[in-house]
Design a protein around this motif. Structure first.
Motif, mmCIF file in Angstrom:
data_model
loop_
_atom_site.group_PDB
_atom_site.id
_atom_site.type_symbol
_atom_site.label_atom_id
_atom_site.label_comp_id
_atom_site.label_asym_id
_atom_site.label_seq_id
_atom_site.Cartn_x
_atom_site.Cartn_y
_atom_site.Cartn_z
ATOM 1 N N ILE A 397 0.934 -1.191 0.057
ATOM 2 C CA ILE A 397 -0.048 -0.043 -0.082
ATOM 3 C C ILE A 397 0.753 1.337 0.109
ATOM 4 C CG2 ILE A 397 -1.731 1.474 1.518
ATOM 5 C CD1 ILE A 397 -2.990 -1.269 1.893
ATOM 6 N N GLN A 398 1.982 1.102 0.848
ATOM 7 C CA GLN A 398 2.797 2.499 0.645
ATOM 8 C C GLN A 398 3.360 2.676 -0.636
ATOM 9 O OE1 GLN A 398 3.906 4.797 3.161
ATOM 10 N NE2 GLN A 398 1.877 3.726 4.175
ATOM 11 N N CYS A 399 3.548 1.714 -1.402
ATOM 12 C CA CYS A 399 3.784 1.857 -2.855
ATOM 13 C C CYS A 399 2.873 2.614 -3.821
ATOM 14 C CB CYS A 399 4.254 0.492 -3.511
ATOM 15 S SG CYS A 399 4.622 0.487 -5.283
ATOM 16 N N LEU A 400 1.751 2.019 -3.443
ATOM 17 C CA LEU A 400 0.457 2.832 -4.189
ATOM 18 C C LEU A 400 0.201 4.392 -3.602
ATOM 19 C CD1 LEU A 400 -2.101 -0.082 -4.074
ATOM 20 C CD2 LEU A 400 -0.796 0.796 -6.157
ATOM 21 N N ILE A 401 0.646 4.515 -2.405
ATOM 22 C CA ILE A 401 0.310 5.776 -1.953
ATOM 23 C C ILE A 401 1.681 6.780 -2.344
ATOM 24 C CG2 ILE A 401 0.494 7.241 0.141
ATOM 25 C CD1 ILE A 401 -0.948 5.107 1.654
ATOM 26 N N ASN A 402 2.703 6.224 -2.620
ATOM 27 C CA ASN A 402 3.685 7.131 -2.789
ATOM 28 C C ASN A 402 4.212 7.080 -4.201
ATOM 29 O OD1 ASN A 402 4.067 8.041 -0.174
ATOM 30 N ND2 ASN A 402 5.347 5.971 0.246
ATOM 31 N N LYS A 403 3.467 6.579 -5.179
ATOM 32 C CA LYS A 403 3.282 6.431 -6.491
ATOM 33 C C LYS A 403 3.880 7.691 -7.329
ATOM 34 C CE LYS A 403 -1.314 6.780 -7.886
ATOM 35 N NZ LYS A 403 -0.959 8.095 -8.658
ATOM 36 N N ASP A 404 3.609 8.713 -6.922
ATOM 37 C CA ASP A 404 3.853 9.810 -7.534
ATOM 38 C C ASP A 404 5.090 10.707 -6.901
ATOM 39 O OD1 ASP A 404 1.836 9.483 -9.585
ATOM 40 O OD2 ASP A 404 0.563 10.705 -8.255
ATOM 41 N N VAL A 405 5.811 10.317 -5.860
ATOM 42 C CA VAL A 405 6.747 10.909 -5.265
ATOM 43 C C VAL A 405 7.908 10.785 -6.101
ATOM 44 C CG1 VAL A 405 8.179 10.761 -3.205
ATOM 45 C CG2 VAL A 405 5.659 10.549 -2.954
ATOM 46 N N PRO A 406 8.856 11.864 -6.150
ATOM 47 C CA PRO A 406 10.340 11.435 -7.004
ATOM 48 C C PRO A 406 11.130 10.139 -6.410
ATOM 49 C CG PRO A 406 9.761 13.748 -6.481
ATOM 50 C CD PRO A 406 8.854 13.078 -5.769
ATOM 51 N N CYS A 407 11.599 9.601 -7.265
ATOM 52 C CA CYS A 407 12.250 8.329 -6.960
ATOM 53 C C CYS A 407 13.294 8.741 -6.072
ATOM 54 C CB CYS A 407 12.528 7.542 -8.133
ATOM 55 S SG CYS A 407 13.370 5.858 -7.710
ATOM 56 N N PRO A 444 2.399 -0.762 -10.562
ATOM 57 C CA PRO A 444 1.790 -1.453 -9.328
ATOM 58 C C PRO A 444 0.381 -1.422 -9.201
ATOM 59 C CG PRO A 444 2.758 0.581 -8.591
ATOM 60 C CD PRO A 444 2.598 0.590 -10.234
ATOM 61 N N PHE A 445 -0.166 -1.050 -10.105
ATOM 62 C CA PHE A 445 -1.689 -0.697 -9.752
ATOM 63 C C PHE A 445 -2.635 -2.036 -9.829
ATOM 64 C CE2 PHE A 445 0.111 3.029 -12.306
ATOM 65 C CZ PHE A 445 -0.360 3.857 -11.226
ATOM 66 N N CYS A 446 -1.964 -3.142 -10.034
ATOM 67 C CA CYS A 446 -2.324 -4.525 -10.269
ATOM 68 C C CYS A 446 -2.853 -4.855 -8.539
ATOM 69 C CB CYS A 446 -1.626 -5.513 -10.778
ATOM 70 S SG CYS A 446 -0.092 -5.796 -10.148
ATOM 71 N N LEU A 447 -2.268 -4.031 -7.630
ATOM 72 C CA LEU A 447 -2.374 -4.206 -6.283
ATOM 73 C C LEU A 447 -3.637 -3.643 -5.615
ATOM 74 C CD1 LEU A 447 1.193 -3.736 -5.108
ATOM 75 C CD2 LEU A 447 0.060 -5.992 -4.959
ATOM 76 N N VAL A 448 -4.141 -2.602 -6.254
ATOM 77 C CA VAL A 448 -5.375 -1.808 -5.977
ATOM 78 C C VAL A 448 -6.549 -2.918 -5.395
ATOM 79 C CG1 VAL A 448 -7.152 -0.200 -6.287
ATOM 80 C CG2 VAL A 448 -4.611 0.233 -7.068
ATOM 81 N N LYS A 677 -8.634 13.389 -13.572
ATOM 82 C CA LYS A 677 -7.386 13.495 -12.444
ATOM 83 C C LYS A 677 -7.317 14.916 -11.929
ATOM 84 C CE LYS A 677 -4.899 9.760 -15.022
ATOM 85 N NZ LYS A 677 -3.715 9.389 -15.674
ATOM 86 N N GLU A 678 -7.862 15.852 -12.662
ATOM 87 C CA GLU A 678 -7.556 17.331 -12.080
ATOM 88 C C GLU A 678 -8.273 17.572 -10.756
ATOM 89 O OE1 GLU A 678 -8.174 20.038 -15.380
ATOM 90 O OE2 GLU A 678 -6.633 19.333 -16.238
ATOM 91 N N PHE A 679 -9.327 17.054 -10.611
ATOM 92 C CA PHE A 679 -10.364 17.167 -9.482
ATOM 93 C C PHE A 679 -10.794 15.755 -8.806
ATOM 94 C CE2 PHE A 679 -11.204 20.759 -12.612
ATOM 95 C CZ PHE A 679 -10.928 21.798 -11.785
ATOM 96 N N GLN A 680 -9.948 15.338 -8.521
ATOM 97 C CA GLN A 680 -9.996 14.014 -7.770
ATOM 98 C C GLN A 680 -10.764 14.169 -6.361
ATOM 99 O OE1 GLN A 680 -6.445 11.911 -7.590
ATOM 100 N NE2 GLN A 680 -6.689 11.067 -9.715
ATOM 101 N N ILE A 686 -6.117 7.216 -5.699
ATOM 102 C CA ILE A 686 -5.516 6.038 -4.909
ATOM 103 C C ILE A 686 -5.249 6.651 -3.523
ATOM 104 C CG2 ILE A 686 -3.563 4.755 -4.496
ATOM 105 C CD1 ILE A 686 -3.591 3.874 -7.336
ATOM 106 N N SER A 687 -5.079 7.954 -3.386
ATOM 107 C CA SER A 687 -4.559 8.508 -2.221
ATOM 108 C C SER A 687 -5.790 8.535 -1.128
ATOM 109 C CB SER A 687 -3.910 9.860 -2.549
ATOM 110 O OG SER A 687 -4.941 10.790 -3.109
ATOM 111 N N ASN A 688 -7.076 8.680 -1.799
ATOM 112 C CA ASN A 688 -8.016 8.862 -0.858
ATOM 113 C C ASN A 688 -8.590 7.230 -0.594
ATOM 114 O OD1 ASN A 688 -8.829 11.381 -0.972
ATOM 115 N ND2 ASN A 688 -9.283 11.472 -2.996
#
Length: 878
Positions: A397-407, A444-448, A677-680, A686-688
């Motif tokens: 789940i942490q991988c999904l939450i931080n998916k948009d964080v710079p590597c 990693p979206f197969c984990l959702v 995506k602009e108004f999630q 995924i963050s929600n």
């Protein structure tokens, strides 16, 4: 009686002379009679006509008849006077015999097209209108949707329509009438679970030659179709999809009817593609849930029914879907809202050319006791909360939450695009990719989906995440690893990593918040002889609930996917007829269609579904025609869990459906926009999905935030508030606070304080116009509201009303809000005083009276009102 004789009876009658006919008890004030009126919408009046029960005539006419025949029946007179006084007035009907024929064709059309008398005499008024609607579309050589609520007889209306089109009641005395070209057969496609129901209804209502194309012997049936030996063919969705070439491309169907037509919502499905190949424009859909998840589902359904009727797919998306979605955003600019209103009005006007939708309230509401839909937020146990938080911290789940964080490797790419695309050290990921260590294309979206499933299981019961002994060894091993990870130090508290085999352990409610609340609620219902439907999507959860019912000593029945089809109706009949059966355990998947459980007046939905239609269908197993008691629904949600997000998305989808299909004005609670995506906002993304809500009441905060904003649509708010006040006045004649939940389930100390000091009641009730239950640690309920108070679909605000207001540039008169400071404090003590007086007029305490109110019928409530008014007349100081 022969058919010609029966037809003769249907013709307008006239009185004969007094000497030429036997003396009758009917009043004979004139020598001629007006043509017979069509049947009323009230079924009780139709039954009175058919049975010719003179003792049930309305009071005025009864007196006239009794003067000529027998002494008046004072008991019957008083009974009808009381009914009239309670608002249940029966219209005086004309006792001139059967109804006039239901003629569908115009007067110049030959031959005459009409519904058979044997069917017409049993149709309700809204069903007659539905038959006319279908035939008008048929005459125009186009299709349409009959979108009545579940339980309003869509099947019967379709059979009556087919009987008229195929002239099943032709006049045998007029063989010289010109006949049209011989019609092709009719095709009905429906779920396999209701095939037998369709066949049964055809045998009861008509004389069609019906054949079932399902299972074995299909080749023989196909030969019979080719030889014109079949009038109506019934098949299932799967059978039609598999045998599409034989059933659609090689056959010329006159009429095609699809039951549960919302199955055509996905344009990419094989079923949708198969249905597009049917060679006829006379396509009709039957569904009570026209739209379930997205506005584009409307286009897919209507594009099959009326190809091209809503334009192209891209045009519909740009012109209707996007403006409606963005106009519903809570912070949408006024310009967006205005455009959305105009597009909504236009869409509804187009849809209603091909759509007829009626609700139970509009049609048979006067024949039913009503339904109340309560949403109950239950506190998770402390163990559940700790396990839920640990679940959110696992690497998957942490991988999904931080998916948009710079590597972290220094690359300019995001984690999901660089080093964190796979999760080798995860708990769930390794098992999903045991045959592909490098991951799949959707990682990693197969984990959702697997992670969401685990969170929902934790919200329901901790036993659900333990290994299932019926699973394969590899899956059991994976579930063991997962359980050890999320249980942590609480492993001994929950009984270890393996499935609990102890009867007492599984039936204990200590570590399950929703079962704790259910235990308290059911003990109250059982003591009042209520009958309960208990729904769950999980068979394992049903097993746990079954052990809980056995432990409590409740008599119950159970129906799930493993129950043989032949046994299901007998289980339903036994539950409806047996007073000893208290609870019916039902799998939502197996019991969503075809069950009629009108003996139950309490419905519990233990776990919510992402699709709101599934929960609504479960409710309607009890809230159907024939229900004699007020139905109260309880949706149990784990407060602070993913289930709150599931419910808020249900609200969002229901609001979009009301806007697009019915043109209703809905409150703009949410900032999120579906598929944008602009108004999630607070709903999507995924963050929600994997947000920690355990320390807050997510849904309550959204609703209260809407109230604090002053309700941007002022006209809508005032109309709703006026409607709510009118409801309270209609029941008791006084504006007062009557919270079925708050009053019945207050903790003892709160009850005493409220009874002694009503001016302090603000500490127990929210400062808004919504009536909610206070925090109750004993029950495990932290918050509750009525779904009807949140969804605006019953408030009568439609596009036409708004357009007229805009055109006249007149706004509704301003009124003070009860929820505003300075007003509630002045009116609430007076209302609570009136509430106590109402209770004392029944000789009850406040809490006892509230419990009585839950189970009282409308007539009983009206009696309470009349008694209260009489006391006020005798004691003016009250």
């Amino acid at each position: 009686m022969s058919l010609s004789s029966f037809k003769e009876i249907l013709k307008p009658c006239s009185y004969q002379s007094q000497s030429s006919k036997p003396q009758s008890s009917y009043p004979q004030s004139s020598t001629t009679l007006n043509p017979r009126k069509p049947p009323k919408s009230c079924l009780s009046q139709q039954l009175l006509r058919l049975e010719n029960d003179y003792n049930s005539f309305p009071t005025k006419q009864f007196k006239e008849i009794s003067e000529q025949s027998s002494p008046p029946n004072i008991t019957v007179e008083r009974e009808f006077e009381e009914k009239e006084d309670a608002g249940c007035r029966l219209q005086v009907f004309d006792p001139t015999g059967p109804y006039e024929p239901l003629v569908l064709s115009t007067s110049d059309q030959n031959p005459l097209v009409q519904v058979p008398a044997s069917i017409n005499c049993r149709l309700l008024e809204h069903q007659r209108e539905g038959v006319k609607f279908l035939y008008n579309l048929y005459k125009k050589n186009c299709g349409g949707i009959l979108g009545d609520d579940m339980g309003l007889g869509k099947t019967i209306q379709a059979i009556a329509f087919l009987s008229a089109v195929y002239e099943k009641d032709g006049d045998i005395t007029s063989p010289s009438k010109g006949k049209e070209e011989e019609k092709g057969p009719g095709l009905i496609i429906c779920p396999s679970s209701v095939i037998q129901n369709w066949e049964s209804e055809f045998s009861k209502w008509s004389t069609f030659n019906v054949v079932i194309y399902h299972g074995t012997n299909r080749d023989v049936i196909y030969e019979k179709i080719e030889s014109h030996g079949v009038e109506i063919l019934i098949t299932s969705f799967d059978t039609f999809r598999i045998h599409e070439k034989n059933l659609s491309q090689l056959m010329n169907w006159e009429i095609v009817i699809i039951d549960e037509a919302h199955r055509l919502k996905n344009e990419k499905s094989k079923l949708y593609e198969a249905c597009l190949g049917i060679k006829t424009r006379k396509r009709y859909g039957l569904t009570g849930t026209i739209m379930q998840n997205k506005i584009m589902e409307l286009f897919n359904l209507f594009d099959w029914v009326v190809p091209g009727g809503l334009g192209s797919r891209e045009h519909f998306r740009e012109y209707y879907e996007e403006p409606l979605k963005h106009g519903q955003r809570s912070s949408a600019p006024e310009r967006f809202v205005e455009i959305a209103q105009k597009r909504k009005q236009h869409l509804v006007s187009v849809l209603h050319k091909y759509l007829l939708r009626r609700t139970k309230e509009e049609t048979i509401g006067h024949l039913m006791m009503g339904k109340e839909d309560n949403v109950v937020f239950c506190a998770m146990s402390e163990v559940q909360k700790r396990v839920y938080r640990r679940m959110l911290q696992i690497p998957d789940i942490q991988c999904l939450i931080n998916k948009d964080v710079p590597c972290s490797c220094g690359s300019p790419l995001k984690q999901v695009e660089c080093c964190k695309r796979t999760v080798p050290n995860g708990v769930i990921w390794p098992y999903l990719h045991k045959d592909n260590p490098d991951g799949c294309d959707s990682c990693p979206f197969c984990l959702v989906l697997p992670c969401l499933t685990k969170l929902q299981q934790i919200s329901n019961h901790l036993e659900l995440i333990k290994p299932n002994s019926k699973d394969e060894p590899d899956k059991q091993k994976k579930d063991m690893v997962f359980a050890s990870q999320v249980f942590g130090n609480d492993v001994d508290v929950v009984g270890g990593y393996t499935q609990n085999e102890s009867f007492l352990g599984l039936s204990d409610v200590e570590h399950c918040g929703k079962m704790r609340a259910l235990e308290n609620l059911m003990s109250s219902w059982i003591s009042r002889a209520d009958k309960i439907l208990l729904f769950s999507y999980s068979v394992r959860m049903l097993d746990i609930l079954e052990k809980f019912l056995i432990r409590k000593g409740y008599s119950f029945s159970r129906l799930d996917g493993s129950t043989p089809t032949a046994m299901r109706q007998s289980l339903v009949d036994d539950f409806n007829s047996s007073p000893s059966k208290q609870v019916f355990l039902i799998s939502t998947r197996a019991g969503g269609l075809g069950l009629n459980l009108v003996s139950a007046n309490r419905v519990v939905i233990f776990d919510p579904n992402w699709n709101p239609a599934h929960d609504l269908q479960a409710q309607d197993r009890s809230f159907r025609f024939g229900q004699k008691r007020h139905v109260v629904v309880f949706r149990l949600l784990a407060a602070g869990s993913l289930e709150e997000l599931v419910y808020t998305r249900q609200l969002y989808k229901q609001q979009l459906s009301n806007i697009a299909v019915s043109g209703k004005l809905e409150k703009r609670y949410f900032e999120g926009v579906q598929d944008c995506k602009e108004f999630q906002g607070e709903l999507f993304g995924i963050s929600n999905l994997f947000r920690d809500l355990s320390d807050k009441l997510f849904t309550s905060e959204i609703i209260q935030s809407y109230d604090k904003q002053g309700k941007k649509d002022e006209h809508k708010y005032e109309h709703e508030h006026e409607h709510h006040e009118h409801e309270c006045e209609g029941i008791f004649g006084e504006k007062h606070i009557l919270s079925d939940f708050g009053m019945c389930f207050l903790p003892p100390q709160a009850r005493d304080t409220l009874s002694a000091a009503p001016e302090n009641s603000e500490s127990f009730m929210k400062k808004s116009n919504k009536i909610v239950a206070p925090v109750n640690q004993d029950l495990g309920i932290v918050y509750a509201h009525r779904n009807e108070d949140i969804i605006s679909h019953e408030c009568g605000c439609d596009v036409k009303q708004e357009v007229r207001a805009c055109e006249s540039n007149q706004s509704l008169p301003k009124k003070k809000h009860i929820g505003k400071k300075g007003t509630a404090s002045l009116t609430r003590p007076r209302k609570l005083k009136q509430y106590r007086l109402l209770a004392s007029s029944k000789g009850m305490q406040v809490v006892e009276f509230s419990k009585w109110f839950l189970s009282a019928s409308l007539v009983e409530r009206e009696h309470a009102l009349r008694n209260y008014k009489r006391q006020r007349e005798k004691m003016p100081q009250i």
